[in-house]
Design an enzyme around this catalytic site. Structure first.
Site: not given
Length: 405
Positions: A196, A105, A50, A101
């Protein structure tokens, strides 16, 4: 409290439940409607990354994957994908899967409903424009959901993607070696692992990834994109009992000190220390086992057993009992165990592996038969299983049979 205020409080609580609480429980925790893992028939898992791409950290992840011949799935942030199309192009050229994603964010609970609804649409559209391919999956930041997030995914035509193993590379207390050890312990066939390639987690993932890939290869895992993971489909209500039963197993294991044999979640057995619960049991050589004798009770990893089938499970059992034998010799909580036993309907299988089979009292048989029926319904296994019985072996005999040679 005035009636109007009371009605307002109830209305507010109802809206909060509908918007946050139910999506949290059903989607974020139980993962209904989400892709979270595949079947366990094949020894394969999906590594997912991610928060990228980031030119400072993503290339090291791609280098490690290429060096190991592994392919993965990247859930990318839209503006980073637009800023670094060369990294996206490299991901695709090297056989990786690229999905959405977020556009921004931000945790779903901190967004306005409209913002949470729009983000999956914007992320999917913008990432698809960079990749030149349709976006099929969307993993919201932190894996967090509200009702608006679910509706936004539906409007965007994407499926939510969660995970079954969290590396916790982002945790400030974790080191690269700690992340590597955690993933090794929790990995199992069909798992979806979240790591990640950018952000705080990248400080651990980049350095530990070559070692982790070598570990998984040594354990014969195929490392595939999420789209190629067998059985990786949205979790339905029909599969919910299996999901709930696995959660119940974890609670049971935590309360009873039961752990996977060898410390690995892909072992066919879980074992913990108990006092022997039965009276009047004697081993074949005439050795009596007193009720209360320190013992090691093992349980079967039911999802793995069901997906593999009995024939393949028999081959795996011979290997995994070696881990259980090492546990008897190395785990402090098993040092005093004098016998190894299991109460289950698997006595015919265990008899081929050297265990003595003994019938149980009518009361114990009824109790275990009822529990076995619950397990078979939850996991979809054969409803016509044998009667539950005791399968038992002395400690010394077990270690001699399955210990190091």
């Amino acid at each position: 409290m005035r009636p109007s205020l009371k009605r307002g409080a109830w209305l507010g609580a109802g809206l909060l439940t509908l918007y946050v609480v139910l999506p949290y429980l059903l989607t974020q925790r139980l993962n209904l409607g989400l892709v979270r893992e595949g079947k366990q028939r094949r020894k394969a898992l999906a590594l997912t990354f991610d928060d990228g791409p980031d030119p400072a950290t993503t290339p090291a992840v791609l280098d490690a994957l290429r060096g190991a011949g592994a392919r993965a799935t990247f859930f990318v942030i839209a503006d980073r994908a637009e800023a670094h199309p060369d990294l996206i192009r490299r991901m695709l050229e090297e056989g990786h899967q690229v999905e959405a994603h977020a556009a921004r964010h931000v945790h779903a609970w901190l967004r306005t409903p409209w913002g949470a609804f729009l983000d999956p649409l914007r992320a999917a559209r913008r990432v698809a424009a960079v990749t030149g391919r349709p976006v099929r999956l969307h993993r919201p930041p932190h894996g967090a959901y509200t009702l608006a997030t679910r509706l936004g995914q539906r409007a965007a035509g994407v499926t939510g993607a969660h995970w079954s193993v969290e590396g916790r590379d982002w945790h400030p207390a974790f080191t690269p070696e700690g992340v590597r050890q955690r993933v090794n312990e929790l990995a199992f066939p069909g798992a979806v692992v979240v790591l990640h390639d950018a952000g705080p987690g990248a400080r651990n993932t980049g350095p530990m990834l070559p070692g982790l890939l070598a570990d998984l290869r040594e354990r014969d895992y195929a490392l595939v994109p999420l789209g190629e993971l067998e059985g990786a489909a949205p979790l339905t209500l029909r599969e919910l009992p299996r999901r709930l039963m696995r959660g119940l197993d974890r609670v049971f294991d935590r309360l009873g000190g039961t752990r996977p044999a060898g410390g690995r979640a892909d072992n066919l057995f879980r074992v913990g220390p108990v006092s022997f619960p039965l009276a009047g049991v004697t081993l074949g050589g005439g050795t009596p086992i007193q009720k209360g004798t320190p013992a090691a009770e093992f349980h079967v990893n039911n999802p793995l057993l069901v997906d593999l089938g009995l024939r393949r499970s028999l081959r795996l059992a011979r290997e995994d009992f070696r881990d259980l034998a090492r546990d008897l010799q190395t785990r402090p909580d098993l040092q005093d165990a004098q016998v190894v036993f299991c109460l289950s309907a698997l006595s015919p299988l265990l008899a081929t592996l050297g265990f003595e089979t003994q019938s149980l009292s009518p009361a114990d048989t009824r109790r275990l038969r009822a529990w076995a029926s619950v397990l078979r319904r939850a996991y979809g296994s054969d409803p016509h299983a044998p009667e539950p019985k005791l399968s038992v072996m002395g400690r010394e005999a077990f270690v001699a049979r399955y210990g190091a040679r």
